[in-house]
Design a protein around this motif. Structure first.
Motif, PDB file in Angstrom:
ATOM      1  N   GLU A 169       0.763  -1.140  -0.031  1.00 27.95           N
ATOM      2  CA  GLU A 169      -0.097   0.058   0.099  1.00 27.95           C
ATOM      3  C   GLU A 169       0.747   1.329  -0.095  1.00 27.95           C
ATOM      4  O   GLU A 169       0.531   2.279  -0.638  1.00 27.95           O
ATOM      5  N   GLN A 170       1.929   1.309   0.680  1.00 27.06           N
ATOM      6  CA  GLN A 170       3.118   2.391   0.763  1.00 27.06           C
ATOM      7  C   GLN A 170       3.573   2.694  -0.523  1.00 27.06           C
ATOM      8  O   GLN A 170       3.643   3.764  -0.979  1.00 27.06           O
ATOM      9  N   ALA A 171       3.905   1.734  -1.189  1.00 30.07           N
ATOM     10  CA  ALA A 171       4.502   1.686  -2.581  1.00 30.07           C
ATOM     11  C   ALA A 171       3.765   2.279  -3.475  1.00 30.07           C
ATOM     12  O   ALA A 171       4.013   3.211  -4.331  1.00 30.07           O
ATOM     13  N   LYS A 172       2.378   1.886  -3.267  1.00 29.18           N
ATOM     14  CA  LYS A 172       1.451   2.381  -4.477  1.00 29.18           C
ATOM     15  C   LYS A 172       1.158   3.854  -3.975  1.00 29.18           C
ATOM     16  O   LYS A 172       0.940   4.838  -5.162  1.00 29.18           O
ATOM     17  N   ALA A 173       1.221   4.291  -2.874  1.00 31.46           N
ATOM     18  CA  ALA A 173       1.007   5.582  -2.560  1.00 31.46           C
ATOM     19  C   ALA A 173       1.860   6.489  -3.017  1.00 31.46           C
ATOM     20  O   ALA A 173       2.026   7.611  -3.635  1.00 31.46           O
ATOM     21  N   LEU A 174       3.279   5.855  -3.003  1.00 30.20           N
ATOM     22  CA  LEU A 174       4.328   6.766  -3.585  1.00 30.20           C
ATOM     23  C   LEU A 174       4.506   6.842  -5.001  1.00 30.20           C
ATOM     24  O   LEU A 174       5.018   7.967  -5.391  1.00 30.20           O
ATOM     25  N   GLU A 175       3.958   5.893  -5.701  1.00 25.70           N
ATOM     26  CA  GLU A 175       3.819   6.027  -6.933  1.00 25.70           C
ATOM     27  C   GLU A 175       2.950   6.975  -7.680  1.00 25.70           C
ATOM     28  O   GLU A 175       2.935   7.801  -8.774  1.00 25.70           O
ATOM     29  N   ARG A 176       1.949   7.399  -6.593  1.00 24.42           N
ATOM     30  CA  ARG A 176       0.995   8.422  -7.092  1.00 24.42           C
ATOM     31  C   ARG A 176       1.585   9.876  -6.478  1.00 24.42           C
ATOM     32  O   ARG A 176       0.615  10.616  -6.658  1.00 24.42           O
ATOM     33  N   GLY A 177       2.661   9.767  -5.931  1.00 23.00           N
ATOM     34  CA  GLY A 177       3.190  10.900  -5.569  1.00 23.00           C
ATOM     35  C   GLY A 177       2.951  11.388  -4.164  1.00 23.00           C
ATOM     36  O   GLY A 177       3.139  12.426  -3.878  1.00 23.00           O
ATOM     37  N   ARG A 178       2.196  10.402  -3.361  1.00 22.33           N
ATOM     38  CA  ARG A 178       1.855  10.825  -2.033  1.00 22.33           C
ATOM     39  C   ARG A 178       2.968  10.702  -1.100  1.00 22.33           C
ATOM     40  O   ARG A 178       3.673   9.942  -1.437  1.00 22.33           O
ATOM     41  N   LYS A 179       2.977  11.565  -0.123  1.00 25.91           N
ATOM     42  CA  LYS A 179       4.107  11.326   0.773  1.00 25.91           C
ATOM     43  C   LYS A 179       3.772  10.002   1.843  1.00 25.91           C
ATOM     44  O   LYS A 179       2.433   9.854   1.876  1.00 25.91           O
ATOM     45  N   LYS A 180       4.954   9.465   2.082  1.00 26.33           N
ATOM     46  CA  LYS A 180       4.588   8.375   3.132  1.00 26.33           C
ATOM     47  C   LYS A 180       4.023   8.566   4.390  1.00 26.33           C
ATOM     48  O   LYS A 180       4.363   9.733   5.048  1.00 26.33           O
ATOM     49  N   ARG A 181       2.652   8.208   4.638  1.00 21.84           N
ATOM     50  CA  ARG A 181       1.958   8.569   6.043  1.00 21.84           C
ATOM     51  C   ARG A 181       2.631   7.511   7.195  1.00 21.84           C
ATOM     52  O   ARG A 181       2.762   6.469   6.825  1.00 21.84           O
ATOM     53  N   ASP A 182       2.042   8.130   8.318  1.00 24.93           N
ATOM     54  CA  ASP A 182       2.016   7.207   9.377  1.00 24.93           C
ATOM     55  C   ASP A 182       1.228   5.903   9.025  1.00 24.93           C
ATOM     56  O   ASP A 182       0.102   5.871   8.628  1.00 24.93           O
ATOM     57  N   VAL A 183       1.586   4.638   9.567  1.00 22.42           N
ATOM     58  CA  VAL A 183       0.983   3.465   9.575  1.00 22.42           C
ATOM     59  C   VAL A 183       0.020   3.611  10.757  1.00 22.42           C
ATOM     60  O   VAL A 183       0.522   3.761  11.997  1.00 22.42           O
ATOM     61  N   LYS A 184      -1.352   3.445  10.744  1.00 20.68           N
ATOM     62  CA  LYS A 184      -2.167   3.286  11.843  1.00 20.68           C
ATOM     63  C   LYS A 184      -2.625   2.100  12.398  1.00 20.68           C
ATOM     64  O   LYS A 184      -2.956   1.037  11.491  1.00 20.68           O
ATOM     65  N   LEU A 185      -2.152   1.772  13.685  1.00 21.54           N
ATOM     66  CA  LEU A 185      -2.505   0.430  14.405  1.00 21.54           C
ATOM     67  C   LEU A 185      -3.647   0.364  15.227  1.00 21.54           C
ATOM     68  O   LEU A 185      -3.884   1.380  15.694  1.00 21.54           O
ATOM     69  N   MET A 186      -4.122  -0.814  15.465  1.00 22.97           N
ATOM     70  CA  MET A 186      -5.252  -0.635  16.633  1.00 22.97           C
ATOM     71  C   MET A 186      -4.706  -2.089  17.113  1.00 22.97           C
ATOM     72  O   MET A 186      -4.328  -2.811  16.907  1.00 22.97           O
ATOM     73  N   ILE A 187      -4.809  -2.005  18.775  1.00 24.14           N
ATOM     74  CA  ILE A 187      -4.547  -3.097  19.517  1.00 24.14           C
ATOM     75  C   ILE A 187      -5.808  -3.618  20.186  1.00 24.14           C
ATOM     76  O   ILE A 187      -6.578  -2.622  20.767  1.00 24.14           O
ATOM     77  N   VAL A 188      -6.066  -4.901  20.060  1.00 23.56           N
ATOM     78  CA  VAL A 188      -7.284  -5.519  20.711  1.00 23.56           C
ATOM     79  C   VAL A 188      -6.886  -6.644  21.542  1.00 23.56           C
ATOM     80  O   VAL A 188      -5.788  -7.059  21.415  1.00 23.56           O
ATOM     81  N   GLY A 189      -7.696  -6.771  22.681  1.00 24.99           N
ATOM     82  CA  GLY A 189      -7.414  -8.048  23.500  1.00 24.99           C
ATOM     83  C   GLY A 189      -8.352  -7.913  24.691  1.00 24.99           C
ATOM     84  O   GLY A 189      -8.900  -6.701  25.012  1.00 24.99           O
ATOM     85  N   VAL A 190      -8.539  -9.023  25.131  1.00 24.36           N
ATOM     86  CA  VAL A 190      -9.258  -9.191  26.579  1.00 24.36           C
ATOM     87  C   VAL A 190      -8.806  -8.234  27.464  1.00 24.36           C
ATOM     88  O   VAL A 190      -7.534  -7.720  27.619  1.00 24.36           O
ATOM     89  N   PRO A 191      -9.610  -7.931  28.651  1.00 29.96           N
ATOM     90  CA  PRO A 191      -9.187  -7.033  29.781  1.00 29.96           C
ATOM     91  C   PRO A 191      -7.873  -7.669  30.288  1.00 29.96           C
ATOM     92  O   PRO A 191      -7.635  -8.893  30.571  1.00 29.96           O
TER      93      PRO A 191
END
Length: 283
Positions: A106-128
């Motif tokens: 996904e990052q490579a495709k964005a760079l090909e379109r001339g977009r700057k590399k953006r932060d990778v957004k993570l989510m953490i999930v789990g039981v208490p």
């Protein structure tokens, strides 16, 4: 021994996770290395569906290392997997490289379109109480999130800026509305995912001792200085109580007190590195 606990805020949290999922690149599914299957929320699995994910087995220092390796082999068939210790930070930074690998296309495709590399957004999930807040602190090298040695500390959601071009959305721990497997509820209670007061300490301690009688008898003998283990769990708990001086007037064993000691020592790893369940065996 039936254990159920599903506070109302958990249902709201599940809905929020689903709503925010379109903002997320990679989900970190955090499991307890002592009970990887029991701590894997089937509701969350349904919500995440095909979202890219990393499976992290936390509290590896408390689990049997050989069994942990078997669990990693099991989970690696479906997603990148690793064992970590969110308290010490051991292996935690590998999450960045795994997430980077998962988003390279996904990052490579964005760079090909001339977009700057953006932060990778993570989510953490789990039981208490599986160690999410500790993990976030380790990933960010900061103490921005509240942590606590009890389930249900993180009640809201917040974005946390991490290093190396990553952001992470913190979410509360989510259990499911009903445990179809009664033993899964017991294992979750033993590993701190269910708030104290929702179960009977004595019955839970008996369950743990019963498990260890079968799987780790020598550790019980060594820890509590016992010459032999009574085949009767009720008597064995009494023997442990006598060794620990948990006596009331007249020499009667204080079963509530010794039960709390047994549960606490398991939680702190003083009974050794113990895993309570094995990976499924394919037929």
């Amino acid at each position: 021994m039936s254990i159920q606990w599903y506070p109302g805020h958990m249902d709201k949290a599940k809905k929020k996770i689903k709503k925010r999922l379109n903002l997320i690149d990679v989900v970190i599914e955090l499991l307890d290395a002592r009970i990887p299957l029991s701590s894997r929320n089937p509701d969350i699995d349904e919500v995440l569906k095909d979202k890219k994910r990393i499976i992290a087995l936390n509290k590896k220092d408390l689990a049997d290392p050989q069994v942990t390796k078997q669990w990693l082999d099991y989970f690696s068939e479906t997603a990148p997997s690793l064992a970590i210790n969110s308290l010490s930070g051991n292996n935690v930074k590998q999450i960045f490289s795994l997430a980077d690998q998962l988003t390279q296309e996904e990052q490579a495709k964005a760079l090909e379109r001339g977009r700057k590399k953006r932060d990778v957004k993570l989510m953490i999930v789990g039981v208490p109480n599986v160690g999410k807040s500790q993990l976030i602190n380790q990933l960010g090298n900061k103490n921005k999130t509240r942590t606590g040695n009890r389930p249900g500390v993180t009640r809201g959601e917040q974005w946390v800026k991490l290093q190396q071009g990553f952001e992470l959305l913190d979410t509360p721990g989510v259990l499911w509305s009903k445990f179809n497997d009664e033993e899964a509820g017991v294992r979750l209670a033993l590993c701190g995912a269910i708030k104290e007061g929702r179960f009977d300490n004595e019955l839970l301690a008996y369950k743990l001792v019963q498990i260890l009688q079968e799987s780790n008898p020598e550790r019980l003998k060594e820890r509590y200085d016992l010459d032999h283990l009574s085949p009767d769990t009720y008597q064995l708990v009494a023997d442990i109580g006598k060794k620990r001086g948990c006596l009331q007037s007249g020499g009667k064993v204080d079963r509530n007190r010794v039960s709390k000691i047994i549960l606490k020592e398991f939680d702190e790893g003083k009974l050794g590195r113990i895993t309570l369940e094995q990976p499924p065996v394919e037929s």
